[in-house]
Design an enzyme around this catalytic site. Structure first.
Site, PDB file in Angstrom:
ATOM      1  N   GLU A 252       0.888  -1.171   0.000  1.00 25.17           N
ATOM      2  CA  GLU A 252       0.000   0.000   0.000  1.00 25.17           C
ATOM      3  C   GLU A 252       0.921   1.214   0.000  1.00 25.17           C
ATOM      4  O   GLU A 252       1.500   1.556   1.021  1.00 25.17           O
ATOM      5  CB  GLU A 252      -0.889  -0.004   1.246  1.00 25.17           C
ATOM      6  CG  GLU A 252      -1.849  -1.178   1.321  1.00 25.17           C
ATOM      7  CD  GLU A 252      -2.945  -1.138   0.264  1.00 25.17           C
ATOM      8  OE1 GLU A 252      -3.151  -0.077  -0.360  1.00 25.17           O
ATOM      9  OE2 GLU A 252      -3.572  -2.183   0.046  1.00 25.17           O
ATOM     10  N   CYS A 286      -2.539   9.014   2.539  1.00 23.57           N
ATOM     11  CA  CYS A 286      -2.279   8.552   1.164  1.00 23.57           C
ATOM     12  C   CYS A 286      -3.504   8.825   0.296  1.00 23.57           C
ATOM     13  O   CYS A 286      -3.400   8.946  -0.916  1.00 23.57           O
ATOM     14  CB  CYS A 286      -1.958   7.072   1.174  1.00 23.57           C
ATOM     15  SG  CYS A 286      -3.205   6.124   2.045  1.00 23.57           S
TER      16      CYS A 286
HETATM   17  P1  NAD Z   1       8.109   5.371   4.680  1.00 21.18           P
HETATM   18  O1  NAD Z   1       8.106   4.557   3.457  1.00 21.18           O
HETATM   19  O2  NAD Z   1       9.225   6.304   4.917  1.00 21.18           O
HETATM   20  O3  NAD Z   1       8.073   4.405   5.953  1.00 21.18           O
HETATM   21  C1  NAD Z   1       7.094   3.405   6.108  1.00 21.18           C
HETATM   22  C2  NAD Z   1       7.644   2.328   7.017  1.00 21.18           C
HETATM   23  O4  NAD Z   1       8.765   1.716   6.377  1.00 21.18           O
HETATM   24  C3  NAD Z   1       8.148   2.841   8.359  1.00 21.18           C
HETATM   25  O5  NAD Z   1       7.860   1.890   9.345  1.00 21.18           O
HETATM   26  C4  NAD Z   1       9.643   2.942   8.128  1.00 21.18           C
HETATM   27  O6  NAD Z   1      10.395   2.846   9.318  1.00 21.18           O
HETATM   28  C5  NAD Z   1       9.875   1.734   7.248  1.00 21.18           C
HETATM   29  N1  NAD Z   1      11.095   1.792   6.443  1.00 21.18           N
HETATM   30  C6  NAD Z   1      11.737   2.882   5.981  1.00 21.18           C
HETATM   31  N2  NAD Z   1      12.835   2.502   5.281  1.00 21.18           N
HETATM   32  C7  NAD Z   1      12.857   1.149   5.307  1.00 21.18           C
HETATM   33  C8  NAD Z   1      13.734   0.176   4.756  1.00 21.18           C
HETATM   34  N3  NAD Z   1      14.811   0.498   4.053  1.00 21.18           N
HETATM   35  N4  NAD Z   1      13.448  -1.117   4.980  1.00 21.18           N
HETATM   36  C9  NAD Z   1      12.375  -1.472   5.683  1.00 21.18           C
HETATM   37  N5  NAD Z   1      11.512  -0.601   6.236  1.00 21.18           N
HETATM   38  C10 NAD Z   1      11.750   0.699   6.038  1.00 21.18           C
HETATM   39  O7  NAD Z   1       6.693   6.097   4.739  1.00 21.18           O
HETATM   40  P2  NAD Z   1       6.142   7.109   5.843  1.00 21.18           P
HETATM   41  O8  NAD Z   1       6.822   8.415   5.642  1.00 21.18           O
HETATM   42  O9  NAD Z   1       6.170   6.490   7.208  1.00 21.18           O
HETATM   43  O10 NAD Z   1       4.612   7.193   5.419  1.00 21.18           O
HETATM   44  C11 NAD Z   1       4.170   8.021   4.437  1.00 21.18           C
HETATM   45  C12 NAD Z   1       3.954   7.258   3.143  1.00 21.18           C
HETATM   46  O11 NAD Z   1       3.089   6.164   3.353  1.00 21.18           O
HETATM   47  C13 NAD Z   1       3.278   8.106   2.085  1.00 21.18           C
HETATM   48  O12 NAD Z   1       3.884   7.912   0.834  1.00 21.18           O
HETATM   49  C14 NAD Z   1       1.850   7.570   2.065  1.00 21.18           C
HETATM   50  O13 NAD Z   1       1.165   7.779   0.861  1.00 21.18           O
HETATM   51  C15 NAD Z   1       2.073   6.141   2.343  1.00 21.18           C
HETATM   52  N6  NAD Z   1       0.840   5.526   2.849  1.00 21.18           N
HETATM   53  C16 NAD Z   1       0.141   4.700   2.012  1.00 21.18           C
HETATM   54  C17 NAD Z   1      -1.047   4.142   2.443  1.00 21.18           C
HETATM   55  C18 NAD Z   1      -1.821   3.238   1.540  1.00 21.18           C
HETATM   56  O14 NAD Z   1      -2.674   2.512   2.052  1.00 21.18           O
HETATM   57  N7  NAD Z   1      -1.585   3.208   0.229  1.00 21.18           N
HETATM   58  C19 NAD Z   1      -1.531   4.414   3.724  1.00 21.18           C
HETATM   59  C20 NAD Z   1      -0.805   5.265   4.540  1.00 21.18           C
HETATM   60  C21 NAD Z   1       0.389   5.808   4.095  1.00 21.18           C
END
Ligand code: NAD
Length: 478
Positions: A252, A286
């Protein structure tokens, strides 16, 4: 409002609260103050979590679906009963206003209720083969140990949207919350323990070195499934990481939702819907409307009314009385929003309201409305804040082309009084979900997910549980 609270601060592994290899400061973005410290997991704790989930899997997979359903039902009841406490936690660590946080908690609880109902309804199939020589039996089995990675913007709902179906399906799991907002996920572990989830079935780690430690888990043959919600950049990386061990993934990812107002729309309803689609969660969703495409003949009326509604919002600490827009999750995230707006203005945009970082502490950014050309770079980015760029169009075809001019395809919004026209537009827009004449359509009973670079798979609805099930075919000689 509650300021001194009890926090769960340790990792949750194999039914025990344990310390790890260090501590992480958790900040309140409304004040910049440290709320508390949470334990971080080293290699030893990550390994212990995988081992615990692996050990617990055969027993949990065999548990009667009714038993799993009743545990989920109990978890739903506990989340609802403790909604104010959870909402306060969310507001403190995420910055969103209490009313948004409470809405999130009740939405999060519904995933436990929905999947408590789905746990006992996994369908199967029994058919005669076309040649008549055998019977085709199709059944579903839990995939196994699942890694659930969640973002900071909905610390409760993004966790329950994964934990609910995983538990219902009979999977065991390791939850990895965002480093900005682990307190809510830890509180959910406590609730799941009290609801009767057996030890080892749900584990939580907050790795001290996220990338390498998650990579190691994705190269451990005991882990069979990854469910990720977060940015497209990180999702793309994790799909690559998952390729080595052919781990099933559901993604997602980011959104950049178009909000299309056709020339026959009810403008007052469109403004009301725009306020919800843009400002739920302070724009950090999102699903947030991110590109406003408004028919030229109604653009002045829409912009005037929408700007008035946006500039009337009260921006304050999420836990203060009457706050309608809280802080972004961190100064870093707030500054990203400001940079996008500044570059949109430099690119020829006209500000109607907002556009300036306020004085004082806290990661605040004001409601901002800006008219831009259809080639303004802000339209290519997911802003993740209270910013609404407006572009005008002159035909439905142009509106559809503009809506589709993004690498993302999570959700779109269409406003029109003519339902057939709205449905034709919805069918032509490339996104996994379309809202017609409505500002919020997320519903645990509906399939949530995107196309293009917004992701793979669906959460919620009847599809959600299948992200945690394998389909097995058994052929029987007759
Ligand atoms: P992010 O991708 O920076 O982080 C998401 C998660 O991934 C966090 O737990 C983070 O610690 C982890 N992470 C980061 N780097 C990683 C790596 N190298 N390996 C493994 N895990 C890692 O996103 P964010 O800033 O926390 O959230 C915002 C984003 O999430 C936006 O792009 C938003 O659109 C998206 N989002 C999507 C949905 C959906 O259902 N499509 C819902 C909510 C948020």
């Amino acid at each position: 409002m509650l300021r001194s609270m009890e926090f769960k601060k340790d990792l949750y592994i194999d039914g025990q609260w344990v310390s790890g290899d260090g501590y992480l400061d958790i900040y309140n973005p409304s004040t910049g103050e440290v709320i508390t410290q949470v334990a971080t997991a080293g290699d030893k704790e990550c390994e212990a979590a995988v081992a615990a989930a692996h050990r617990a899997f055969p027993g949990w997979a065999k548990t009667a679906p009714r038993v799993r359903a009743e545990i989920l039902r109990k978890a739903f009841e506990l989340v609802v009963a403790e909604a104010d406490h959870l909402a306060t936690l969310i507001s403190m660590e995420n910055g969103k206003v209490f009313s948004d946080a409470k809405g999130e908690v009740l939405y999060a609880a519904e995933f436990f209720r929905w999947f408590s109902e789905e746990a006992v309804r996994t369908p199967g199939d029994f058919r005669k083969s076309p040649s008549g020589d055998k019977r085709i039996l199709v059944t579903h089995q839990p995939i196994g140990v699942s890694l659930l990675i969640t973002p900071w913007n909905f610390p409760a709902a993004m966790a329950t949207r994964k934990i609910g179906p995983a538990l219902a399906a009979g999977c065991t799991m390791i939850v990895k919350p965002a480093g900005e907002t682990p307190l809510t996920a830890l509180a959910l572990m406590d609730i799941l323990e009290r609801a009767g989830v057996p030890k080892g079935v749900v584990n939580l780690v907050l790795p001290s070195n996220t990338g390498p430690m998650i990579s190691k888990m994705l190269h451990d043959p005991r882990v069979r499934n990854l469910s990720f919600t977060g940015s497209t950049v990180v999702g793309r990386l994790l799909i690559k990481e998952s390729a080595d061990c052919i781990i099933r993934t559901s993604m997602e990812l980011g959104g950049n939702a178009p909000f299309v107002v056709l020339d026959d729309a009810d403008i007052d309803a469109a403004v009301q819907g725009a306020m919800l689609a843009k400002m739920r969660n302070g724009g950090a969703a999102c699903t947030a409307a991110n590109r406003f495409y408004i028919a030229a003949s109604v653009a002045d009326e829409f912009t005037t009314k929408f700007t008035a509604a946006m500039s009337a919002l009260k921006m304050a600490d999420g836990l203060s009385e009457g706050a309608q827009l809280g802080a972004s999750v961190s100064i870093k995230e707030r500054n990203k929003i400001a940079e996008l707006v500044d570059s949109a203005v430099q690119g020829g945009g006209t500000l109607h309201t907002g556009g300036k970082i306020p004085d004082g502490a806290g990661a605040f950014y004001p409601p901002t409305v800006i008219s831009v050309g259809s080639d303004n770079l802000i339209l290519e980015h997911e802003v993740f804040g209270p910013v609404a760029p407006i572009v005008t169009f002159t035909s439905d075809e142009e509106a559809i082309a503009l809506a589709n001019s993004s690498e993302y395809g999570l959700i779109s919004y269409v406003y029109s009084r003519d339902l057939a026209r709205a449905i034709r537009t919805a069918e032509a827009i490339e996104s996994g979900m379309v809202a017609i004449n409505k500002g919020v359509i997320s519903d645990p009973a509906a399939p949530f997910g995107g196309v293009k670079q917004s992701g793979l798979g669906r959460e919620g609805g009847f599809d959600g549980i299948h992200e945690f099930l394998e389909t097995k075919y058994i052929g029987v000689e007759i």
